[in-house]
Design a protein around this motif. Structure first.
Motif, PDB file in Angstrom:
ATOM      1  N   VAL A  71      36.278  23.429  44.143  1.00  0.00           N
ATOM      2  CA  VAL A  71      36.043  22.601  45.319  1.00  0.00           C
ATOM      3  C   VAL A  71      36.705  21.254  45.091  1.00  0.00           C
ATOM      4  N   LYS A  72      36.917  20.501  46.153  1.00  0.00           N
ATOM      5  CA  LYS A  72      37.670  19.257  46.078  1.00  0.00           C
ATOM      6  C   LYS A  72      37.152  18.360  44.956  1.00  0.00           C
ATOM      7  N   GLY A  73      38.077  17.951  44.063  1.00  0.00           N
ATOM      8  CA  GLY A  73      37.722  17.051  42.972  1.00  0.00           C
ATOM      9  C   GLY A  73      37.233  17.748  41.727  1.00  0.00           C
ATOM     10  N   ALA A  74      37.038  19.088  41.777  1.00  0.00           N
ATOM     11  CA  ALA A  74      36.582  19.829  40.596  1.00  0.00           C
ATOM     12  C   ALA A  74      37.795  20.269  39.779  1.00  0.00           C
ATOM     13  N   ALA A  75      37.535  20.738  38.573  1.00  0.00           N
ATOM     14  CA  ALA A  75      38.617  21.141  37.676  1.00  0.00           C
ATOM     15  C   ALA A  75      39.322  22.380  38.201  1.00  0.00           C
ATOM     16  N   MET A  76      40.637  22.432  37.922  1.00  0.00           N
ATOM     17  CA  MET A  76      41.403  23.638  38.245  1.00  0.00           C
ATOM     18  C   MET A  76      41.355  24.576  37.050  1.00  0.00           C
ATOM     19  N   LEU A  77      41.161  25.852  37.326  1.00  0.00           N
ATOM     20  CA  LEU A  77      41.139  26.872  36.284  1.00  0.00           C
ATOM     21  C   LEU A  77      42.539  27.451  36.126  1.00  0.00           C
ATOM     22  N   PHE A  78      43.049  27.424  34.902  1.00  0.00           N
ATOM     23  CA  PHE A  78      44.324  28.051  34.563  1.00  0.00           C
ATOM     24  C   PHE A  78      43.980  29.306  33.770  1.00  0.00           C
ATOM     25  N   GLN A  79      44.142  30.468  34.391  1.00  0.00           N
ATOM     26  CA  GLN A  79      43.709  31.720  33.791  1.00  0.00           C
ATOM     27  C   GLN A  79      44.909  32.529  33.315  1.00  0.00           C
ATOM     28  N   PRO A  80      44.994  32.860  32.024  1.00  0.00           N
ATOM     29  CA  PRO A  80      46.099  33.710  31.563  1.00  0.00           C
ATOM     30  C   PRO A  80      46.091  35.048  32.281  1.00  0.00           C
ATOM     31  N   GLY A  81      47.258  35.540  32.638  1.00  0.00           N
ATOM     32  CA  GLY A  81      47.351  36.823  33.314  1.00  0.00           C
ATOM     33  C   GLY A  81      46.756  37.941  32.479  1.00  0.00           C
ATOM     34  N   GLY A  82      46.021  38.844  33.124  1.00  0.00           N
ATOM     35  CA  GLY A  82      45.436  39.985  32.426  1.00  0.00           C
ATOM     36  C   GLY A  82      44.137  39.689  31.709  1.00  0.00           C
ATOM     37  N   THR A  83      43.562  38.510  31.925  1.00  0.00           N
ATOM     38  CA  THR A  83      42.287  38.161  31.282  1.00  0.00           C
ATOM     39  C   THR A  83      41.254  37.832  32.352  1.00  0.00           C
ATOM     40  N   GLU A  84      39.992  37.814  31.931  1.00  0.00           N
ATOM     41  CA  GLU A  84      38.899  37.404  32.809  1.00  0.00           C
ATOM     42  C   GLU A  84      38.430  36.023  32.394  1.00  0.00           C
TER      43      GLU A  84
END
Length: 358
Positions: free
Chosen positions: A332-345
């Motif tokens: 949501v606005k102002g929250a951290a962005m998640l950078f997720q490696p491909g193929g992982t949960e």
């Protein structure tokens, strides 16, 4: 003490050691302690925060001990061949002779604390892999103890500097080990197949010392007591199919960020705006005077967002991801962005970066 060793063996253990090479108020820390026995010699170095002990074969003519300058000894051994060592600093190689600085009082060398170590059950290779994925996150210069270390807790390895964070799941159920950022590379150099880990000085569920044995090499690292640690799981956003998501080629994304960085750098600040709208993915300078279209890098995407980020921190975070693709999932606005490696949960691996105010 008089002994003869292979120069290559000696150079190897000196490079693995922790003898201080720069300025220090304790000159003895620039020295290496050599002890002999029938089977060879034991080489010890320390900077008082880490102790390294290794063994190499040698022909011992006269048992004893020596406290010799580590950098000078390494220089003398760098040409190869057999090296003859003596307690008074007389070092010879063939017809060459060197006077290596030495200290007569062996007791000046700091000794490791005599404590009882207990084994911990964790796969050293899995631990090393997890540490490498989050080693970008701590900041040794931060005044907060929590931000200065990588934390190995029950079920996870994580680190944060308060702006970015990396967390990886591991199979571990022992006391917390907070490895100082300054010691992380040394720990990674020792971890490997056959390594065993032990801890000591456990208080309030946190270990004070970590010992790693791998063959003839032993390292003891002083761990940091970081106090009560934050519950990092609450920082990882919950899965929500309604949230925006962009999947990009990681290597091409890194190259684009590096290429664009000079256009968004003002003084010491390097902020970039990432925007997804109407199926188009782009990055701009905060003023939008410079822009680069990234749509070609997108494997798939949905929704829309516009957030600003510190380029340097984003590049650092992306070095902890090795997959071909990376999922960008803003909260949501102002929250951290998640950078997720491909193929992982996200339950396995999570890399987070807080946005900057635009």
């Amino acid at each position: 003490m008089r002994a003869t060793v292979e120069a290559a063996d000696l150079v190897t253990v000196l490079k693995q050691g922790v003898a201080v090479t720069g300025k220090t108020t304790m000159d003895v820390l620039t020295h290496v302690l050599i002890r002999t026995d029938r089977d060879g010699i034991t080489v010890e170095t320390t900077d008082t925060n880490a102790y390294v002990r290794d063994r190499i074969p040698a022909r011992v003519d006269e048992p004893g001990e020596a406290l010799l300058s580590a950098p000078m000894l390494q220089a003398a051994a760098s040409a190869g061949g057999d090296i003859r060592l003596a307690h008074d600093g007389k070092v010879s190689r063939g017809r060459s002779h060197y006077r290596v600085p030495f200290r007569e009082d062996i007791t000046e060398f700091p000794t490791q604390e005599d404590v009882r170590f207990a084994p911990v059950d964790i796969d050293p290779l899995a631990l090393a892999a997890a540490l490498r994925q989050v080693e970008y996150a701590p900041d040794a210069n931060d005044v907060r103890a929590m931000a200065q270390s990588v934390h190995v807790e029950r079920g996870r390895v994580w680190a944060t500097d308060g702006v970015l964070m990396g967390r990886v799941r591991v199979d571990y159920d022992g006391p917390t080990m907070s490895i100082p950022d300054s010691q992380l590379k040394r720990v990674l150099d020792v971890l490997g197949t056959g390594a065993t880990l032990q801890v000591a000085n456990v208080q309030d569920g946190q270990a004070g010392s970590l010992r790693i044995d791998n063959g003839n090499l032993t390292m003891v690292v002083r761990l940091r007591h970081s106090g009560r640690l934050a519950d990092v799981e609450r920082l990882v956003p919950m899965a929500n199919d309604k949230h925006p998501e962009v999947i990009v080629e990681r290597a091409a994304f890194i190259a684009a960020l590096r290429r664009f960085q000079p256009f968004v750098t003002v003084g010491r600040v390097s902020n970039v705006v990432l925007e997804m709208a109407d199926g188009r993915f782009r990055m701009t300078s905060p003023s939008e005077e410079s822009e680069e279209d990234l749509t070609e890098l997108v494997k798939s995407g949905k929704g829309s967002f516009r957030e600003g980020f510190d380029v340097k921190r984003m590049l650092s975070l992306l070095q902890g991801i090795t997959t071909d693709t990376v999922h960008l999932r803003p909260g949501v606005k102002g929250a951290a962005m998640l950078f997720q490696p491909g193929g992982t949960e996200r339950d396995q691996v999570a890399h987070l970066l807080m946005p900057v105010r635009l």
